[in-house]
Design a protein around this motif. Sequence first.
Motif, short mmCIF file in Angstrom:
data_model
loop_
_atom_site.label_atom_id
_atom_site.label_comp_id
_atom_site.label_asym_id
_atom_site.label_seq_id
_atom_site.Cartn_x
_atom_site.Cartn_y
_atom_site.Cartn_z
N SER A 70 28.05 -20.80 10.01
CA SER A 70 29.03 -19.73 10.02
C SER A 70 28.50 -18.51 9.29
O SER A 70 27.96 -18.61 8.19
N THR B 79 28.33 -14.82 7.28
CA THR B 79 29.04 -14.23 6.15
C THR B 79 30.10 -13.28 6.67
O THR B 79 29.86 -12.53 7.61
N PRO B 80 31.32 -13.32 6.13
CA PRO B 80 32.38 -12.41 6.58
C PRO B 80 31.90 -10.96 6.57
O PRO B 80 31.17 -10.52 5.67
N ASP C 207 32.28 -5.01 13.79
CA ASP C 207 33.00 -5.87 14.73
C ASP C 207 32.48 -5.67 16.15
O ASP C 207 32.36 -6.63 16.92
N ALA D 185 30.06 -21.79 20.71
CA ALA D 185 29.89 -21.58 19.27
C ALA D 185 28.62 -22.25 18.76
O ALA D 185 27.86 -21.67 17.98
N PHE E 153 27.61 -19.64 15.63
CA PHE E 153 28.84 -19.23 14.97
C PHE E 153 29.79 -20.41 14.94
O PHE E 153 29.65 -21.36 15.70
N SER E 154 30.78 -20.34 14.08
CA SER E 154 31.84 -21.34 14.12
C SER E 154 32.82 -20.96 15.23
O SER E 154 32.94 -19.79 15.62
N TYR F 103 35.28 -18.47 14.07
CA TYR F 103 34.75 -17.11 13.97
C TYR F 103 34.79 -16.40 15.32
O TYR F 103 35.12 -15.21 15.40
N LYS G 287 38.08 -15.00 16.14
CA LYS G 287 38.43 -13.75 15.47
C LYS G 287 38.26 -12.56 16.41
O LYS G 287 38.89 -11.52 16.22
#
Length: 205
Positions: free
Chosen positions: A4, A6-7, A16, A45, A50-51, A54, A57
């Motif tokens: 995953s 990092t935010p 985004d 994913a 990626f998760s 995520y 999102k």
Amino acid sequence: MTNSPTPITPQRGPTDHDVRDQIVQAATEYFGRYGYEKTTVSDLAKAIGFSKAYIYKFFDSKQAIGEVICGNRLQMIMTTVDDAIHSVPSAPEKLRRMFRALVDAGSYLFFHDRKLYDIAATSASEAWPSLQAYENYLKTLVLQIIREGREAGDFERKTPLDEAVNAIYLVMRPYVNPLLLQHNLDHATEATGHLSSLILRSLAP
């Protein structure tokens, strides 16, 4: 250890928009290899790194990702058509070239990018917004060509405009709708010529 990312924050990492593009690009490659129907968001994913959470999102479903990919593919067809009729002086010739370009571009996508073509076929069977936008584009283009032909005296003026547009689209539909075209490929090129001539005779003043 997870993959995953990092935010995202405004100061660091991708925007985004960049992440959405990354997901779409990876999904295009994955769907192109394994097919849309057989792929889950979990599969995607894992392939991207990626998760699943995520990805959600940025896209609320697999269809939302497919919508973007489908829209991109249909936009390629629309661009091909626009290029084919650009600077063509007469409305009758524009109509011929429009029809031929639609069939040629759709056939090319079917034979060279079949698994991604299947996304467009799915969008047609399920009436996705991307396919509806494509159909609206075609009807608007036919409307513009008919108006141009009537103003130049090339086409008759008695038939109500909306009736003429809808009739022409219905004639073209088996050869331009992704779901239907795949069943009409054997004689698509020949049919394009015959049907274009038939349409133009019906439009003659």
